[in-house]
Design a protein around this motif. Structure first.
Motif, PDB file in Angstrom:
ATOM      1  N   LYS A   1      36.404  48.409  32.862  1.00 61.51           N
ATOM      2  CA  LYS A   1      35.150  48.317  33.646  1.00 61.51           C
ATOM      3  C   LYS A   1      34.892  46.794  33.653  1.00 61.51           C
ATOM      4  CE  LYS A   1      30.408  49.830  33.405  1.00 61.51           C
ATOM      5  NZ  LYS A   1      29.669  51.001  32.913  1.00 61.51           N
ATOM      6  N   ILE A   2      34.398  46.333  34.795  1.00 64.56           N
ATOM      7  CA  ILE A   2      33.869  44.940  34.885  1.00 64.56           C
ATOM      8  C   ILE A   2      32.521  44.775  34.473  1.00 64.56           C
ATOM      9  CG2 ILE A   2      33.391  43.189  36.682  1.00 64.56           C
ATOM     10  CD1 ILE A   2      35.509  45.059  38.755  1.00 64.56           C
ATOM     11  N   LYS A   3      32.307  44.052  33.389  1.00 68.54           N
ATOM     12  CA  LYS A   3      31.058  44.059  32.640  1.00 68.54           C
ATOM     13  C   LYS A   3      30.345  42.764  32.898  1.00 68.54           C
ATOM     14  CE  LYS A   3      32.408  47.481  29.163  1.00 68.54           C
ATOM     15  NZ  LYS A   3      32.413  47.638  27.835  1.00 68.54           N
ATOM     16  N   PRO A   4      29.079  42.466  33.318  1.00 70.95           N
ATOM     17  CA  PRO A   4      28.435  41.189  33.442  1.00 70.95           C
ATOM     18  C   PRO A   4      28.028  40.810  31.950  1.00 70.95           C
ATOM     19  CG  PRO A   4      27.074  42.919  33.715  1.00 70.95           C
ATOM     20  CD  PRO A   4      28.329  43.707  33.715  1.00 70.95           C
ATOM     21  N   VAL A   5      28.016  39.441  31.695  1.00 72.62           N
ATOM     22  CA  VAL A   5      27.484  38.771  30.733  1.00 72.62           C
ATOM     23  C   VAL A   5      26.446  39.275  30.375  1.00 72.62           C
ATOM     24  CG1 VAL A   5      26.883  36.583  29.309  1.00 72.62           C
ATOM     25  CG2 VAL A   5      28.981  36.867  30.760  1.00 72.62           C
TER      26      VAL A   5
ATOM     27  N   ALA B   1      37.320  40.751  29.759  1.00 71.04           N
ATOM     28  CA  ALA B   1      38.766  40.117  29.699  1.00 71.04           C
ATOM     29  C   ALA B   1      39.756  41.065  30.056  1.00 71.04           C
ATOM     30  CB  ALA B   1      38.641  39.666  28.168  1.00 71.04           C
ATOM     31  N   ILE B   2      40.810  40.362  30.594  1.00 67.29           N
ATOM     32  CA  ILE B   2      42.000  40.810  31.003  1.00 67.29           C
ATOM     33  C   ILE B   2      43.080  40.390  30.238  1.00 67.29           C
ATOM     34  CG2 ILE B   2      43.407  41.764  32.869  1.00 67.29           C
ATOM     35  CD1 ILE B   2      40.875  41.452  34.754  1.00 67.29           C
ATOM     36  N   ASP B   3      43.828  41.284  29.609  1.00 68.13           N
ATOM     37  CA  ASP B   3      44.680  41.084  29.139  1.00 68.13           C
ATOM     38  C   ASP B   3      46.154  40.803  29.979  1.00 68.13           C
ATOM     39  OD1 ASP B   3      43.729  40.885  26.586  1.00 68.13           O
ATOM     40  OD2 ASP B   3      43.808  42.738  26.087  1.00 68.13           O
ATOM     41  N   ASP B   4      46.740  39.839  29.922  1.00 66.84           N
ATOM     42  CA  ASP B   4      47.789  39.487  30.719  1.00 66.84           C
ATOM     43  C   ASP B   4      48.051  40.166  32.195  1.00 66.84           C
ATOM     44  OD1 ASP B   4      50.238  38.634  31.497  1.00 66.84           O
ATOM     45  OD2 ASP B   4      51.495  40.140  30.167  1.00 66.84           O
TER      46      ASP B   4
ATOM     47  N   ASP C   1      32.649  38.983  43.507  1.00 64.42           N
ATOM     48  CA  ASP C   1      33.195  37.400  43.749  1.00 64.42           C
ATOM     49  C   ASP C   1      33.298  36.762  42.296  1.00 64.42           C
ATOM     50  OD1 ASP C   1      31.913  36.545  46.614  1.00 64.42           O
ATOM     51  OD2 ASP C   1      31.333  38.580  45.928  1.00 64.42           O
ATOM     52  N   SER C   2      32.529  37.092  41.459  1.00 64.07           N
ATOM     53  CA  SER C   2      32.684  36.542  40.052  1.00 64.07           C
ATOM     54  C   SER C   2      34.122  36.924  39.483  1.00 64.07           C
ATOM     55  CB  SER C   2      31.450  36.949  39.161  1.00 64.07           C
ATOM     56  OG  SER C   2      30.275  36.603  39.731  1.00 64.07           O
ATOM     57  N   LEU C   3      34.461  38.088  39.660  1.00 65.97           N
ATOM     58  CA  LEU C   3      35.471  38.505  39.178  1.00 65.97           C
ATOM     59  C   LEU C   3      36.842  37.680  39.693  1.00 65.97           C
ATOM     60  CD1 LEU C   3      37.041  40.939  37.336  1.00 65.97           C
ATOM     61  CD2 LEU C   3      37.217  41.736  39.744  1.00 65.97           C
ATOM     62  N   PHE C   4      36.715  37.624  41.108  1.00 63.82           N
ATOM     63  CA  PHE C   4      37.944  36.479  41.660  1.00 63.82           C
ATOM     64  C   PHE C   4      37.861  35.212  41.178  1.00 63.82           C
ATOM     65  CE2 PHE C   4      38.371  40.574  44.103  1.00 63.82           C
ATOM     66  CZ  PHE C   4      39.511  40.548  44.535  1.00 63.82           C
ATOM     67  N   ASP C   5      36.583  34.869  40.847  1.00 65.90           N
ATOM     68  CA  ASP C   5      36.306  33.358  40.709  1.00 65.90           C
ATOM     69  C   ASP C   5      36.973  33.163  39.075  1.00 65.90           C
ATOM     70  OD1 ASP C   5      35.357  30.850  41.027  1.00 65.90           O
ATOM     71  OD2 ASP C   5      33.713  31.022  39.385  1.00 65.90           O
ATOM     72  N   LYS C   6      36.779  34.157  38.060  1.00 67.96           N
ATOM     73  CA  LYS C   6      37.266  34.147  36.701  1.00 67.96           C
ATOM     74  C   LYS C   6      38.832  34.501  36.586  1.00 67.96           C
ATOM     75  CE  LYS C   6      36.432  35.774  32.223  1.00 67.96           C
ATOM     76  NZ  LYS C   6      35.344  36.574  31.314  1.00 67.96           N
ATOM     77  N   PHE C   7      39.394  35.326  37.184  1.00 71.09           N
ATOM     78  CA  PHE C   7      40.732  35.636  37.125  1.00 71.09           C
ATOM     79  C   PHE C   7      41.529  35.173  38.618  1.00 71.09           C
ATOM     80  CE2 PHE C   7      38.120  38.738  34.622  1.00 71.09           C
ATOM     81  CZ  PHE C   7      38.689  38.351  33.483  1.00 71.09           C
ATOM     82  N   SER C   8      42.865  34.779  38.144  1.00 75.88           N
ATOM     83  CA  SER C   8      43.794  34.845  39.391  1.00 75.88           C
ATOM     84  C   SER C   8      44.503  36.097  39.697  1.00 75.88           C
ATOM     85  CB  SER C   8      44.716  33.615  38.880  1.00 75.88           C
ATOM     86  OG  SER C   8      45.779  33.384  39.997  1.00 75.88           O
ATOM     87  N   PHE C   9      44.375  36.352  40.675  1.00 75.27           N
ATOM     88  CA  PHE C   9      45.100  37.477  41.492  1.00 75.27           C
ATOM     89  C   PHE C   9      46.257  37.068  42.334  1.00 75.27           C
ATOM     90  CE2 PHE C   9      40.922  39.151  40.292  1.00 75.27           C
ATOM     91  CZ  PHE C   9      41.179  40.472  39.531  1.00 75.27           C
ATOM     92  N   ALA C  10      46.608  35.675  42.356  1.00 70.79           N
ATOM     93  CA  ALA C  10      47.522  35.379  43.095  1.00 70.79           C
ATOM     94  C   ALA C  10      48.821  36.283  42.894  1.00 70.79           C
ATOM     95  CB  ALA C  10      47.919  33.959  42.558  1.00 70.79           C
TER      96      ALA C  10
END
Length: 164
Positions: free
Chosen positions: A39-43, A72-75, A98-107
């Motif tokens: 789940k994507i959770k807000p602060v 948090a996403i593990d590896d 948008d925040s999810l994409f800002d926090k994590f790299s999906f490259a």
């Protein structure tokens, strides 16, 4: 891809849900793919009362605010495919996406976007998602709206081509 073909694919199902509709869709996707759900959770959690979170969500959308993500996403590199699910708010994904994409790299990740809405088609949110995904140098390999129909969902997943 047939259901049994997903057993060899490592997938992550990230979803944002307040009412439970998107969580239900994520669970259906997990049942078909065997992926890991998160789940994507807000602060700062949204209020449980619909009227209250509606006001906050509208404010975030209008001002293009990006609520910080607590998840948090593990590896993330261990996953072949990342499903990203969200409700449709005023024709767009919630700003926390948008925040999810800002926090994590999906490259270099293969992304499957899925939305939930009683009436708004996925195509309404696709340009926004496509831009987020393109900015990450990732690849949207599929996108669809989950409407609660499991046969429709299975057909959408069966139509996903991983060999891009």
């Amino acid at each position: 891809m047939a259901e049994n073909e997903w057993q060899d694919v490592k997938s992550l199902i990230l979803y944002f849900s307040l009412s439970g509709n998107t969580e239900s869709a994520a669970t259906q996707i997990q049942d078909v793919t065997g992926g890991k759900m998160q789940k994507i959770k807000p602060v700062n959690p949204y209020p449980e009362d619909f009227d209250q979170y509606f006001k906050i969500a509208k404010h975030e959308t209008e001002l293009q605010l990006m609520p910080p993500v607590a998840t948090a996403i593990d590896d993330i590199n261990q996953y072949d495919v990342v499903f990203i699910g969200y409700p449709t708010w005023w024709g767009e994904p919630p700003r926390i996406i948008d925040s999810l994409f800002d926090k994590f790299s999906f490259a270099d990740k293969k992304i499957v976007a899925f939305s939930t809405s009683s009436s708004t088609p996925f195509e309404a949110t696709k340009p926004h998602m496509q831009q987020l995904i393109d900015d990450e140098h990732a690849l949207m390999i599929a996108g669809f709206r989950c409407d609660g129909d499991i046969d429709h969902l299975k057909a959408e997943i069966a139509g996903i081509h991983l060999a891009y």
